[in-house]
Design a protein around this motif. Structure first.
Motif, PDB file in Angstrom:
ATOM      1  N   THR A 171       1.113  -1.077  -0.086  1.00 22.28           N
ATOM      2  CA  THR A 171       0.506   0.547   0.338  1.00 22.28           C
ATOM      3  C   THR A 171       0.967   1.637   0.184  1.00 22.28           C
ATOM      4  O   THR A 171       1.701   1.363   1.007  1.00 22.28           O
ATOM      5  N   SER A 172       1.315   2.185  -1.028  1.00 24.68           N
ATOM      6  CA  SER A 172       1.294   3.540  -0.590  1.00 24.68           C
ATOM      7  C   SER A 172       0.897   4.368   0.263  1.00 24.68           C
ATOM      8  O   SER A 172       0.167   4.424   1.798  1.00 24.68           O
ATOM      9  N   PRO A 173       1.910   4.378   0.398  1.00 25.93           N
ATOM     10  CA  PRO A 173       2.288   5.606   2.155  1.00 25.93           C
ATOM     11  C   PRO A 173       1.235   7.148   2.153  1.00 25.93           C
ATOM     12  O   PRO A 173       0.854   7.162   1.549  1.00 25.93           O
ATOM     13  N   LEU A 174       0.483   5.634   3.967  1.00 25.87           N
ATOM     14  CA  LEU A 174      -0.740   6.992   3.987  1.00 25.87           C
ATOM     15  C   LEU A 174      -0.759   8.630   4.545  1.00 25.87           C
ATOM     16  O   LEU A 174      -1.643   9.063   4.654  1.00 25.87           O
ATOM     17  N   THR A 175       0.676   8.397   4.578  1.00 27.36           N
ATOM     18  CA  THR A 175       1.271   9.944   4.676  1.00 27.36           C
ATOM     19  C   THR A 175       0.884  10.819   3.681  1.00 27.36           C
ATOM     20  O   THR A 175       1.214  11.920   3.174  1.00 27.36           O
ATOM     21  N   GLU A 176       1.470  10.312   2.453  1.00 30.40           N
ATOM     22  CA  GLU A 176       1.094  10.237   1.192  1.00 30.40           C
ATOM     23  C   GLU A 176       0.080  11.450   0.325  1.00 30.40           C
ATOM     24  O   GLU A 176       0.654  12.450  -0.410  1.00 30.40           O
ATOM     25  N   CYS A 177      -0.409  10.957   0.916  1.00 31.58           N
ATOM     26  CA  CYS A 177      -2.271  11.544   0.339  1.00 31.58           C
ATOM     27  C   CYS A 177      -2.812  11.597   1.237  1.00 31.58           C
ATOM     28  O   CYS A 177      -3.600  11.186   1.252  1.00 31.58           O
ATOM     29  N   ALA A 178      -3.526  13.392   1.947  1.00 30.00           N
ATOM     30  CA  ALA A 178      -4.118  13.114   2.744  1.00 30.00           C
ATOM     31  C   ALA A 178      -4.508  14.543   2.772  1.00 30.00           C
ATOM     32  O   ALA A 178      -4.570  15.307   2.362  1.00 30.00           O
ATOM     33  N   VAL A 179      -6.375  14.750   3.115  1.00 29.64           N
ATOM     34  CA  VAL A 179      -6.659  16.032   2.629  1.00 29.64           C
ATOM     35  C   VAL A 179      -8.021  16.172   3.987  1.00 29.64           C
ATOM     36  O   VAL A 179      -8.251  14.704   4.171  1.00 29.64           O
ATOM     37  N   ALA A 180      -8.510  17.474   3.995  1.00 32.74           N
ATOM     38  CA  ALA A 180      -9.439  17.665   4.795  1.00 32.74           C
ATOM     39  C   ALA A 180     -10.617  18.088   5.292  1.00 32.74           C
ATOM     40  O   ALA A 180     -10.666  17.616   3.414  1.00 32.74           O
ATOM     41  N   LYS A 181     -11.521  16.662   5.732  1.00 27.33           N
ATOM     42  CA  LYS A 181     -12.613  16.634   4.900  1.00 27.33           C
ATOM     43  C   LYS A 181     -13.590  17.934   5.428  1.00 27.33           C
ATOM     44  O   LYS A 181     -13.212  19.530   5.251  1.00 27.33           O
ATOM     45  N   LEU A 182     -14.255  18.316   4.423  1.00 26.43           N
ATOM     46  CA  LEU A 182     -14.997  19.146   3.234  1.00 26.43           C
ATOM     47  C   LEU A 182     -16.682  19.310   3.734  1.00 26.43           C
ATOM     48  O   LEU A 182     -17.322  18.497   3.590  1.00 26.43           O
ATOM     49  N   PRO A 183     -17.824  19.655   4.256  1.00 23.16           N
ATOM     50  CA  PRO A 183     -19.044  19.893   4.056  1.00 23.16           C
ATOM     51  C   PRO A 183     -19.865  19.533   2.943  1.00 23.16           C
ATOM     52  O   PRO A 183     -18.946  19.760   2.130  1.00 23.16           O
ATOM     53  N   ALA A 184     -20.492  18.224   3.221  1.00 19.64           N
ATOM     54  CA  ALA A 184     -21.345  18.121   1.806  1.00 19.64           C
ATOM     55  C   ALA A 184     -20.535  18.626   0.618  1.00 19.64           C
ATOM     56  O   ALA A 184     -20.906  18.847  -0.061  1.00 19.64           O
ATOM     57  N   THR A 185     -19.755  17.997   0.539  1.00 16.12           N
ATOM     58  CA  THR A 185     -18.715  17.665  -0.454  1.00 16.12           C
ATOM     59  C   THR A 185     -18.349  16.164  -0.530  1.00 16.12           C
ATOM     60  O   THR A 185     -18.272  14.731   0.114  1.00 16.12           O
ATOM     61  N   ALA A 186     -18.320  15.538  -1.903  1.00 19.09           N
ATOM     62  CA  ALA A 186     -17.664  13.892  -2.689  1.00 19.09           C
ATOM     63  C   ALA A 186     -16.737  14.088  -2.603  1.00 19.09           C
ATOM     64  O   ALA A 186     -16.199  14.678  -3.271  1.00 19.09           O
ATOM     65  N   PHE A 187     -15.725  12.669  -2.558  1.00 15.86           N
ATOM     66  CA  PHE A 187     -14.200  12.604  -2.841  1.00 15.86           C
ATOM     67  C   PHE A 187     -14.459  11.068  -3.011  1.00 15.86           C
ATOM     68  O   PHE A 187     -15.163   9.867  -2.554  1.00 15.86           O
ATOM     69  N   GLN A 188     -13.205  10.731  -4.210  1.00 14.84           N
ATOM     70  CA  GLN A 188     -12.683   9.676  -4.196  1.00 14.84           C
ATOM     71  C   GLN A 188     -11.163   9.037  -4.654  1.00 14.84           C
ATOM     72  O   GLN A 188     -10.743  10.860  -4.533  1.00 14.84           O
ATOM     73  N   ALA A 189     -10.936   8.536  -4.144  1.00 14.06           N
ATOM     74  CA  ALA A 189      -9.203   8.064  -4.725  1.00 14.06           C
ATOM     75  C   ALA A 189      -8.964   7.624  -6.243  1.00 14.06           C
ATOM     76  O   ALA A 189     -10.079   6.860  -6.730  1.00 14.06           O
ATOM     77  N   LYS A 190      -8.131   8.242  -7.162  1.00 12.34           N
ATOM     78  CA  LYS A 190      -8.034   7.630  -8.131  1.00 12.34           C
ATOM     79  C   LYS A 190      -6.461   7.300  -8.395  1.00 12.34           C
ATOM     80  O   LYS A 190      -5.942   8.250  -8.407  1.00 12.34           O
ATOM     81  N   ALA A 191      -6.518   6.301  -9.676  1.00 10.36           N
ATOM     82  CA  ALA A 191      -5.068   5.773  -9.274  1.00 10.36           C
ATOM     83  C   ALA A 191      -4.777   4.997 -10.887  1.00 10.36           C
ATOM     84  O   ALA A 191      -5.526   5.293 -11.355  1.00 10.36           O
ATOM     85  N   TRP A 192      -3.084   5.315 -11.571  1.00  7.84           N
ATOM     86  CA  TRP A 192      -2.869   4.563 -12.779  1.00  7.84           C
ATOM     87  C   TRP A 192      -2.282   3.668 -12.485  1.00  7.84           C
ATOM     88  O   TRP A 192      -1.056   3.925 -11.557  1.00  7.84           O
ATOM     89  N   VAL A 193      -1.883   2.499 -12.597  1.00  7.32           N
ATOM     90  CA  VAL A 193      -0.575   1.905 -12.393  1.00  7.32           C
ATOM     91  C   VAL A 193       0.031   1.209 -13.940  1.00  7.32           C
ATOM     92  O   VAL A 193      -1.233   0.450 -14.543  1.00  7.32           O
ATOM     93  N   ILE A 194       1.305   0.991 -14.606  1.00  4.96           N
ATOM     94  CA  ILE A 194       0.846   0.920 -15.610  1.00  4.96           C
ATOM     95  C   ILE A 194       1.881   0.561 -15.802  1.00  4.96           C
ATOM     96  O   ILE A 194       3.419  -0.299 -14.511  1.00  4.96           O
ATOM     97  N   SER A 195       3.072  -0.334 -16.730  1.00  5.57           N
ATOM     98  CA  SER A 195       3.911  -1.015 -17.163  1.00  5.57           C
ATOM     99  C   SER A 195       5.383   0.131 -17.161  1.00  5.57           C
ATOM    100  O   SER A 195       5.123   0.601 -18.061  1.00  5.57           O
ATOM    101  N   PRO A 196       6.247   0.180 -16.772  1.00  2.07           N
ATOM    102  CA  PRO A 196       7.285   0.858 -17.267  1.00  2.07           C
ATOM    103  C   PRO A 196       7.440   1.808 -18.749  1.00  2.07           C
ATOM    104  O   PRO A 196       8.134   2.434 -19.018  1.00  2.07           O
ATOM    105  N   THR A 197       6.835   0.673 -19.389  1.00  2.85           N
ATOM    106  CA  THR A 197       7.501   0.784 -20.733  1.00  2.85           C
ATOM    107  C   THR A 197       6.225   0.882 -21.252  1.00  2.85           C
ATOM    108  O   THR A 197       6.358   2.050 -22.667  1.00  2.85           O
ATOM    109  N   ASP A 198       4.660   1.682 -20.715  1.00  2.00           N
ATOM    110  CA  ASP A 198       3.907   2.069 -21.202  1.00  2.00           C
ATOM    111  C   ASP A 198       4.805   3.951 -22.181  1.00  2.00           C
ATOM    112  O   ASP A 198       4.630   4.515 -20.909  1.00  2.00           O
TER     113      ASP A 198
END
Length: 344
Positions: free
Chosen positions: A290-317
């Motif tokens: 799992t990627s470091p949990l300290t790498e990407c964190a944000v404060a909660k915002l009222p009445a707002t939707a959030f999602q994590a977004k990721a890409w994983v590819i071959s090094p040659t792509d």
């Protein structure tokens, strides 16, 4: 010239009840937002929260059945995204429609509970589970062969005769599960493990929160060079943590490039640090990282939707290609409570 009218919808009579009135209000919202087609709303729903099909949205506005809360929230967000509304207006609309949906549920509740379910009335009780007496259950001293429940003794005899077979099958499942778990015990001492948090979880299982803990949801698994990966979102007290999990199901190390971002109210933001621009990671065989949990964190915002977004590819792509997003979490107007899309 492309038409934005779509096919003509049938009329709804508001006198048909609260579901019809709610559908009319949904149609009115779409009109006020510029009358996007349902196909356009389906495309936008994937960008601003939970993706739904054009059929799902058109059914919600047809007035035949009450839509779920998740569908209504996605419909509202997609409409306002089409109208290019700002975050404050979207948050206000979401809160308003959440109240409307709860009011609809309250109106329908008496009708839904007044008639007993046919499936519940005819189903036999589950084996080996203590039953709680109800108004429909036999009173003490009564025989099982009551006229209104003729199937219950038959079901019990069926289960009794096949109990040895069921016990044998249960034993096979347990033994198989133990062997499956032992296969994926992660080895230690890998140099790549110093850069990420490790977690020993069966990669073939449904997306899990291994290594994240807490109130976490992950997306469905995607695969690159035999490596399974999934973006995840974790809800903490005052913040949200975004991460990506990488699981090597093979017998040899797999090297990939991974990039992490998050989506807030339909807008994507790159995570700070190296994971926001892309890192190269080697995942040893049989390990889940799992990627470091300290790498990407944000404060909660009222009445707002959030999602994590990721890409994983071959090094040659040559490009980052397909992205995957975790389940949407909706921070409520109080800025504290969080509701996942599957809880809506």
């Amino acid at each position: 010239m492309v038409s934005n009218q779509g096919r003509q919808e049938g009329d709804i009579n508001p006198a048909d009840g609260p579901v019809a009135e709610f559908a009319i209000a949904l149609r009115r919202l779409r009109e006020q937002c510029g009358r996007p087609t349902y196909r356009q709303l389906a495309t936008l729903s994937a960008k601003v929260g939970s993706p739904y099909s054009d059929t799902t949205f058109s059914t919600a506005a047809r007035g035949h059945t009450a839509p779920s809360r998740a569908v209504v929230m996605a419909y509202v967000r997609a409409c306002l995204a089409y109208a290019k509304a700002d975050e404050q207006k979207i948050a206000g609309a979401v809160e308003e429609w959440d109240t409307r949906w709860k009011a609809l549920e309250a109106k329908l509740a008496p009708a839904q509970t007044s008639q007993p379910s046919v499936a519940t009335a005819s189903a036999a009780p589950e084996p080996d589970r203590p039953s709680t007496p109800t108004a429909d259950a036999p009173e003490p001293g009564q025989t099982a062969a009551r006229p209104q429940r003729p199937l219950e003794p038959t079901a019990r005899r069926f289960l009794h005769r096949r109990k040895p077979v069921l016990m044998l099958l249960a034993g096979i499942v347990v033994i198989g599960g133990l062997g499956f778990g032992a296969r994926y015990i992660a080895p230690s001492g890998s140099a790549a493990a110093d850069a990420v948090t490790k977690a020993a979880a069966p990669p073939e299982a449904s997306p899990s929160a291994a290594g994240l803990g807490g109130n976490t949801r992950c997306a469905r698994l995607r695969y690159v060079n035999g490596l399974a990966w999934s973006p995840c979102t974790r809800v903490d007290g005052t913040k949200l943590v975004f991460a990506v999990q990488l699981s090597n199901t093979g017998d040899t190390p797999v090297t990939v490039k991974a990039k992490l971002a998050y989506v807030r109210a339909g807008v994507a933001y790159g995570c700070p640090g190296t994971w926001g621009t892309g890192v190269q990671v080697e995942v040893p065989p049989g390990e889940t990282m799992t990627s470091p949990l300290t790498e990407c964190a944000v404060a909660k915002l009222p009445a707002t939707a959030f999602q994590a977004k990721a890409w994983v590819i071959s090094p040659t792509d040559p490009s980052w290609g397909y992205r995957e997003m975790s389940q949407t979490v909706h921070i409520q107007p109080d800025g504290v409570k969080a509701i996942w899309a599957d809880e809506a």
